[in-house]
Design a protein around this motif. Sequence first.
Motif, mmCIF file in Angstrom:
data_model
loop_
_atom_site.group_PDB
_atom_site.id
_atom_site.type_symbol
_atom_site.label_atom_id
_atom_site.label_comp_id
_atom_site.label_asym_id
_atom_site.label_seq_id
_atom_site.Cartn_x
_atom_site.Cartn_y
_atom_site.Cartn_z
ATOM 1 N N SER A 81 0.847 -1.079 0.043
ATOM 2 C CA SER A 81 -0.022 0.091 0.083
ATOM 3 C C SER A 81 0.931 1.250 0.125
ATOM 4 C CB SER A 81 -1.005 -0.114 1.156
ATOM 5 O OG SER A 81 -1.661 1.165 1.129
ATOM 6 N N SER A 82 0.388 2.129 -0.604
ATOM 7 C CA SER A 82 1.176 3.531 -0.525
ATOM 8 C C SER A 82 0.239 4.741 -0.326
ATOM 9 C CB SER A 82 1.972 3.775 -1.864
ATOM 10 O OG SER A 82 1.048 3.835 -2.846
ATOM 11 N N ALA A 83 0.854 6.039 0.113
ATOM 12 C CA ALA A 83 0.392 7.108 0.397
ATOM 13 C C ALA A 83 1.304 8.385 0.005
ATOM 14 C CB ALA A 83 0.022 7.298 1.865
ATOM 15 N N VAL A 84 0.803 9.390 -0.342
ATOM 16 C CA VAL A 84 1.815 10.476 -0.769
ATOM 17 C C VAL A 84 1.252 11.571 0.240
ATOM 18 C CG1 VAL A 84 2.020 12.366 -2.628
ATOM 19 C CG2 VAL A 84 1.649 10.168 -3.265
ATOM 20 N N LEU A 85 2.671 12.114 1.081
ATOM 21 C CA LEU A 85 2.670 13.112 1.631
ATOM 22 C C LEU A 85 3.096 14.450 0.815
ATOM 23 C CD1 LEU A 85 4.851 11.874 4.481
ATOM 24 C CD2 LEU A 85 2.276 12.174 4.512
ATOM 25 N N ALA A 86 2.132 15.389 0.565
ATOM 26 C CA ALA A 86 2.394 16.650 -0.297
ATOM 27 C C ALA A 86 2.875 17.650 0.935
ATOM 28 C CB ALA A 86 1.373 17.203 -0.870
ATOM 29 N N LEU A 87 4.302 18.071 0.711
ATOM 30 C CA LEU A 87 4.921 19.086 1.715
ATOM 31 C C LEU A 87 5.162 20.416 1.029
ATOM 32 C CD1 LEU A 87 7.237 16.327 3.234
ATOM 33 C CD2 LEU A 87 5.069 17.264 4.203
ATOM 34 N N GLN A 88 4.414 21.462 1.448
ATOM 35 C CA GLN A 88 4.825 22.625 0.762
ATOM 36 C C GLN A 88 5.911 23.378 1.521
ATOM 37 O OE1 GLN A 88 1.354 25.368 1.199
ATOM 38 N NE2 GLN A 88 2.129 26.866 -0.049
ATOM 39 N N VAL A 89 6.864 24.068 0.925
ATOM 40 C CA VAL A 89 7.927 24.667 1.362
ATOM 41 C C VAL A 89 7.630 26.262 1.829
ATOM 42 C CG1 VAL A 89 10.326 25.215 1.529
ATOM 43 C CG2 VAL A 89 9.542 22.743 0.567
ATOM 44 N N LEU A 90 7.449 26.456 2.984
ATOM 45 C CA LEU A 90 7.147 28.111 3.027
ATOM 46 C C LEU A 90 8.535 28.718 2.997
ATOM 47 C CD1 LEU A 90 4.574 27.854 6.150
ATOM 48 C CD2 LEU A 90 4.307 28.120 3.788
ATOM 49 N N ASP A 91 8.099 30.112 2.265
ATOM 50 C CA ASP A 91 9.383 31.091 2.041
ATOM 51 C C ASP A 91 9.707 31.812 3.548
ATOM 52 O OD1 ASP A 91 11.254 32.277 0.780
ATOM 53 O OD2 ASP A 91 10.270 33.736 0.112
ATOM 54 N N VAL A 92 10.900 32.055 3.758
ATOM 55 C CA VAL A 92 11.517 32.573 4.973
ATOM 56 C C VAL A 92 12.384 33.642 4.477
ATOM 57 C CG1 VAL A 92 13.048 32.571 7.017
ATOM 58 C CG2 VAL A 92 11.144 30.695 6.576
ATOM 59 N N ASN A 93 12.307 34.928 4.931
ATOM 60 C CA ASN A 93 13.374 35.916 4.585
ATOM 61 C C ASN A 93 14.643 35.563 4.726
ATOM 62 O OD1 ASN A 93 14.647 38.137 3.466
ATOM 63 N ND2 ASN A 93 13.359 39.619 4.867
ATOM 64 N N ASP A 94 15.484 35.324 3.862
ATOM 65 C CA ASP A 94 17.050 34.794 4.113
ATOM 66 C C ASP A 94 17.817 35.773 3.598
ATOM 67 O OD1 ASP A 94 16.032 34.110 1.546
ATOM 68 O OD2 ASP A 94 16.895 32.173 1.680
ATOM 69 N N ASN A 95 17.453 37.222 3.394
ATOM 70 C CA ASN A 95 18.372 38.228 3.297
ATOM 71 C C ASN A 95 18.806 38.885 4.243
ATOM 72 O OD1 ASN A 95 18.520 37.736 0.388
ATOM 73 N ND2 ASN A 95 16.580 38.988 0.098
#
Length: 95
Positions: A81-95
Amino acid sequence: TPVPEDTPLGTVIAIFSVQDRDSGANGEVQCSISDSHQFRLEKSFDNYYRVVTAELLDREQVQEYNVTVRAADGGSPALQSSAVLALQVLDVNDN
């Protein structure tokens, strides 16, 4: 599930459990995740697993990951059996 791009290595992203009602080897379940260098699968205890960060994330390079979790029992033939984890990457101000 949103994950900030500055998430430290080893951060738990997901926790899940697997079970098979069969007995003996047919009830033994092995889990794996798709070939993803950014995440790794760790067995916690009993039939609990967790997905953790294995590399630093960079939203400017990848905005979303689809990590496939696969579970297979010890039967012959093995049931899967399988399942998909959809992981959204959130932006962080890296300047």
